[in-house]
Design an enzyme around this catalytic site. Structure first.
Site, PDB file in Angstrom:
ATOM      1  N   LYS A  55      15.148 -86.998 102.350  1.00  0.00           N
ATOM      2  CA  LYS A  55      15.653 -88.386 102.787  1.00  0.00           C
ATOM      3  C   LYS A  55      16.682 -88.416 103.707  1.00  0.00           C
ATOM      4  O   LYS A  55      16.677 -89.225 104.979  1.00  0.00           O
ATOM      5  CB  LYS A  55      15.888 -89.476 101.702  1.00  0.00           C
ATOM      6  N   GLU A  57       9.277 -83.395  88.301  1.00  0.00           N
ATOM      7  CA  GLU A  57      10.424 -84.121  88.799  1.00  0.00           C
ATOM      8  C   GLU A  57      11.572 -84.001  87.475  1.00  0.00           C
ATOM      9  O   GLU A  57      12.639 -84.301  87.794  1.00  0.00           O
ATOM     10  CB  GLU A  57      10.098 -85.385  89.137  1.00  0.00           C
ATOM     11  N   HIS A  60     -14.890 -72.367  91.522  1.00  0.00           N
ATOM     12  CA  HIS A  60     -15.394 -72.054  92.839  1.00  0.00           C
ATOM     13  C   HIS A  60     -14.537 -71.964  94.254  1.00  0.00           C
ATOM     14  O   HIS A  60     -14.870 -71.789  95.221  1.00  0.00           O
ATOM     15  CB  HIS A  60     -16.828 -72.889  93.134  1.00  0.00           C
TER      16      HIS A  60
HETATM   17  O1  PA5 Z   1      10.171 -90.911  88.972  1.00  0.00           O
HETATM   18  C1  PA5 Z   1      11.146 -91.224  89.815  1.00  0.00           C
HETATM   19  O2  PA5 Z   1      12.089 -91.797  89.549  1.00  0.00           O
HETATM   20  C2  PA5 Z   1      10.545 -91.307  91.235  1.00  0.00           C
HETATM   21  O3  PA5 Z   1       9.380 -90.616  91.665  1.00  0.00           O
HETATM   22  C3  PA5 Z   1      10.589 -92.720  91.736  1.00  0.00           C
HETATM   23  O4  PA5 Z   1       9.536 -93.523  91.009  1.00  0.00           O
HETATM   24  C4  PA5 Z   1      10.158 -92.849  93.145  1.00  0.00           C
HETATM   25  O5  PA5 Z   1      10.834 -91.945  94.150  1.00  0.00           O
HETATM   26  C5  PA5 Z   1       9.729 -94.087  93.700  1.00  0.00           C
HETATM   27  O6  PA5 Z   1      11.202 -94.685  93.661  1.00  0.00           O
HETATM   28  P1  PA5 Z   1      11.324 -96.236  93.540  1.00  0.00           P
HETATM   29  O7  PA5 Z   1      10.762 -96.962  92.403  1.00  0.00           O
HETATM   30  O8  PA5 Z   1      12.703 -96.563  93.653  1.00  0.00           O
HETATM   31  O9  PA5 Z   1      10.802 -96.781  94.944  1.00  0.00           O
END
Ligand code: PA5
Length: 444
Positions: A419, A284, A305
């Site tokens: 989303k 990410e 495996h």
């Molecule tokens: O690293 C990040 O920012 C994301 O993976 C969030 O942790 C994830 O989308 C969850 O978001 P939130 O804590 O706002 O629910």
């Protein structure tokens, strides 16, 4: 201290090339420290370990003690960075057969990280009649997966325990001001913790997001933080003594040489979720602007495996990073057998870990021969202290590597696309135009 070995990268990228990146790495580190890099309002993780006070940890431990004494189960609701760190540390430190042997505290369960109806139905069925608590974790306070699970769990908790008793065992970890999770926590009077504005989800394991669930599971959060603090110091050192800087430079040199996929391998099944956390951290953070190493993972020797053939002999765009644990917690020797029907007497008297280590070495040699550069990260033991080191090591390396790549490590604009479509398809108020457009596109 964690040890990094990059010597098995040499046949592919020379040490001179990697060391030649030292000045760019130093600039990246300077930009992180000075806050002049992209996404500089999310640098709170950089000196987070050293800013954690004993008072703060005591407060977390007190809340954990309430949940441990009041609950048979505690459900951690969260997704992405709001659950993976806690899940990773808890799995790594737990007995492999926890659900069978039990523990001296509540069962730690996770929800809000998927929308599987069966998952939620089976979870709520398991919780029926039990005293359970909920830790609702969401920085934005509006994430659909988490909010859906929390609505179900809150209702069930209140119905089973009564509204007042439920307030004692529901904890919110969210933004200081914004979002539905904050509004709900304030209205209901839940104990709540703030996720600092300047710490993004995937860098938040050392905030209450990770620390509270880990403490509820009964693990030593002081040692976890101490490991991270020691790595914070080590990862601020000049290039030659800085494992995080060297890991970042090595990855970058490999990426530039055409190695676009990194496989994180472990030889301890308990590390499976450390790899899941690592994939999110790197994936990410750096997968944007059409750049970034694709983070993959394997559990070895299990996956030799299944994926072993591909790694040995498939397209040569991969490199491998192995997390190796020097000392297992237990000691188990292979017995001798008079009949030796399985032909394994040559292993009699040896520790299982010796065989595992030879499998690791043999695999490393085979993969390097097959054209896969190998990075090795060794930790002495699989305990809270060394996991703290590992967590901060990867965070710092990720921050540096994103600077080298030229991407903003701390945003995730790509996550919004699904989303938008999902809300349009579900007819969320405010999405009328998108709903019309998507229905037209689908011909309905
Ligand atoms: O690293 C990040 O920012 C994301 O993976 C969030 O942790 C994830 O989308 C969850 O978001 P939130 O804590 O706002 O629910």
């Amino acid at each position: 201290m964690l040890k990094l070995d990059t010597t098995k990268v040499a046949p592919f990228v020379s040490a001179e090339t990697i060391n030649g990146l030292a000045s760019r790495v130093a600039e990246a580190q300077k930009a992180l420290e000075a806050g002049t890099c992209p996404g500089n309002d999310f640098l709170g993780w950089l000196h987070l370990p050293s800013s954690i006070t004993p008072e703060f940890l005591n407060d977390i431990k007190q809340t954990a003690a309430v949940l441990r004494s009041e609950c048979e189960a505690v459900v951690v609701a969260g997704i992405g960075g709001s659950y993976l760190g806690a899940k990773a540390v808890i799995e790594a430190l737990s007995n492999s057969f926890q659900w069978l042997v039990g523990s001296d505290g509540p069962a730690i369960l996770f929800a809000g990280n998927n929308i599987g109806e069966d998952y939620l139905a089976e979870l709520t069925a398991y919780l029926k009649g039990k005293k359970f608590g909920v830790i609702n974790i969401s920085k934005s306070g509006t994430t659909t997966e988490t909010a859906l699970a929390f609505r179900l769990l809150k209702k069930q908790c209140e119905e089973q325990m009564g509204k007042e008793a439920a307030k004692k065992v529901i904890v919110a970890i969210t933004d200081a001001r914004r979002g539905a999770a904050r509004t709900c926590a304030d209205k209901e009077g839940y104990k709540s913790y703030i996720i600092p504005d300047n710490v993004g989800g995937r860098f938040s394991v050392l905030t209450p997001v990770g620390l509270l669930p880990i403490a509820v599971a009964g693990f030593d959060i002081e040692q976890l933080v101490r490991g991270a603090q020691d790595m914070e110091k080590a990862a601020a050192a000049p290039f030659a003594e800085n494992p995080a800087a060297q890991y970042a430079a090595t990855r970058f040199a490999l990426y530039e040489s055409g190695k676009k996929i990194e496989i994180l391998a472990n030889y301890q099944p308990k590390l499976h979720f450390i790899a899941e956390w690592w994939k999110q951290l790197f994936g990410e953070s750096e997968g944007k602007d059409k750049k970034g190493i694709y983070p993959a993972s394997v559990d070895l020797t299990t996956d030799l495996h299944s994926m072993g053939q591909w790694i040995q002999d498939g397209e040569r765009t991969i490199f491998e990073t192995v997390i190796s644990v020097e000392q297992p917690e237990h000691k188990l020797l292979f017995p001798s057998d008079d009949e030796n029907l399985d032909g394994l007497n040559f292993l009699a008297g040896k520790r299982v870990d010796e065989v595992n280590k030879m499998a690791e070495l043999g695999t490393q040699l085979a993969h390097v021969d097959g054209g896969v550069p190998n990075i090795r990260i060794a930790i002495d033991r699989l305990d809270a202290y060394h996991l703290g080191q590992l967590i901060y090591f990867f965070e710092k390396a990720c921050g540096i590597h994103c600077q080298l790549l030229g991407v903003n490590a701390f945003n995730q604009p790509g996550v919004e696309a699904y989303k938008k479509n999902m809300f349009a398809l579900l007819g969320k108020p405010g999405y009328e135009a998108e709903t019309a457009a998507i229905q037209k596109r689908l011909g309905c």
